[in-house]
Enzyme design. Structure first.
Site, mmCIF file in Angstrom:
data_model
loop_
_atom_site.group_PDB
_atom_site.id
_atom_site.type_symbol
_atom_site.label_atom_id
_atom_site.label_comp_id
_atom_site.label_asym_id
_atom_site.label_seq_id
_atom_site.Cartn_x
_atom_site.Cartn_y
_atom_site.Cartn_z
ATOM 1 C CD GLU A 15 19.045 0.242 -19.683
ATOM 2 O OE1 GLU A 15 17.877 0.395 -19.725
ATOM 3 O OE2 GLU A 15 19.637 1.725 -19.884
ATOM 4 C CB SER A 74 18.543 -2.145 -16.675
ATOM 5 O OG SER A 74 18.033 -2.263 -17.895
ATOM 6 C CD GLU A 82 12.774 3.828 -13.015
ATOM 7 O OE1 GLU A 82 13.942 4.111 -13.462
ATOM 8 O OE2 GLU A 82 13.346 2.350 -13.547
ATOM 9 C CG ASN A 104 11.691 3.206 -18.095
ATOM 10 O OD1 ASN A 104 12.616 3.215 -17.374
ATOM 11 N ND2 ASN A 104 10.967 1.890 -15.995
ATOM 12 C CB SER A 157 9.513 -6.512 -22.398
ATOM 13 O OG SER A 157 11.035 -7.259 -22.400
#
Length: 323
Positions: A14, A164, A286, A288, A297
């Site tokens: 990443e 990612s 998940e 992050n 983003s």
């Protein structure tokens, strides 16, 4: 004027995205309050990169840099490293030992959230739903029939500790399973295999903003590909719709679940949690803790929808770290 080290790069696949995120932070940093320093963290070198792209080595004993005979130390670190060592607790523990404030969560929370199976195991007792899962460590015997009996088909094979969407495969037949496992093992020595959840995918940003934990407007992910893979995430092969096209009631439910996870884990800094909504129930995939901060983003998109500029978003992260 405070000296802010913006760390970017890292040791994982990443690193390219991290460099973009770090440069966005550098670009939008409030220049009236902070001196920004771009610090590249790679396995082979830790360096300060100046405006002319000249490199100066970081002294890892105290995380300082000497430029033209002058030693520079940092008041705070803005962490923009996706993956190891920025998102798995290593840098957080290092800065805690040195007594340097940093913008992300603490080392334990970072290590926990980076490990998908440990994160989901910790959150389950708090009523947070997850997919049915099967775990493998490198070297384990692979029993494809046993795996499929538990998780069904199609299913997802993922590296346990990678971001990612690297190394993720959607498996539709038993024959594809060993191939997908090998692909995942290229990223990590632990694998999580999850049942396919057929529903609406959403991404939820939760941050501490000016001392209060808030849920940012939710983003709905509509991937042009089979799932939200690397191409969909970073190469425009998806629609990201903020706010998500879900009911107010469901928006509240998903937001409360994401906020509960943030508070249960005693999080700090940014978090972006991924959910699939099935039959009006959010299932967590998940969390992050160093989400992408490029202008495209999700967290910057969500902040913009909430009326928070990138400059304010980054200033807030630094001020909370310094508090």
């Amino acid at each position: 004027m405070k000296n802010i080290a913006i760390i970017m790069g890292g040791y994982s696949s990443e690193y390219k995205i991290s460099l973009i995120s770090g440069n966005v932070v550098y670009q939008y940093l409030d220049k009236t309050k902070y001196n920004g320093f771009r610090i590249h963290i790679f396995k082979e070198k830790w360096v300060y990169v100046d405006a002319n792209d000249a490199e100066f080595p970081i002294d890892r004993n105290d995380f300082s840099v000497t430029v033209n005979g002058e030693k520079i130390t940092f008041d705070c670190v803005f962490n923009a490293i996706h993956g190891t060592p920025g998102e798995d607790g290593l840098m957080q523990a290092y800065f805690e030992l040195l007594g340097i404030p940093q913008s992300s969560c603490d080392y334990y929370q970072s290590a926990l959230t980076f490990n998908k199976r440990d994160l989901l195991s910790v959150l389950k007792p708090y009523g947070i739903k997850t997919a049915i899962s099967y775990y493998l460590n490198k070297g384990d015997v692979i029993n494809t029939q046993e795996i499929i009996a538990k998780v069904g088909l199609p299913c997802f094979v993922k590296p346990n500790k990678a971001g990612s969407s690297f190394g993720i495969s959607k498996v539709k037949t038993e024959a594809e399973l060993p191939i997908a496992i090998e692909v995942a093992y290229k990223e990590d020595n632990e694998i999580i295999i999850e049942s396919f959840l057929d529903g609406t995918e959403v991404s939820v940003g939760v941050i501490n903003y000016k001392g209060e934990v808030i849920v940012l407007p939710i983003t709905e992910i509509v991937s042009d590909n089979d799932f939200f893979d690397y191409e969909a995430k970073y190469e425009g092969k998806s629609q990201e719709i903020t706010p998500a096209r879900i009911s107010d009631e469901l928006t509240k439910k998903v937001g409360e679940t994401a906020k509960r996870a943030y508070e249960v884990l005693k999080m700090k800094g940014f978090s972006r949690s991924e959910f699939i909504i099935v039959d009006n129930e959010p299932y967590m995939l998940e969390m992050n803790t160093i989400p992408g901060l490029t202008t495209e983003s999700l967290i910057p998109q969500q902040a913009k929808a909430a009326g928070i500029s990138l400059k304010d978003l980054f200033t807030n992260a630094i001020e909370l770290a310094l508090a």
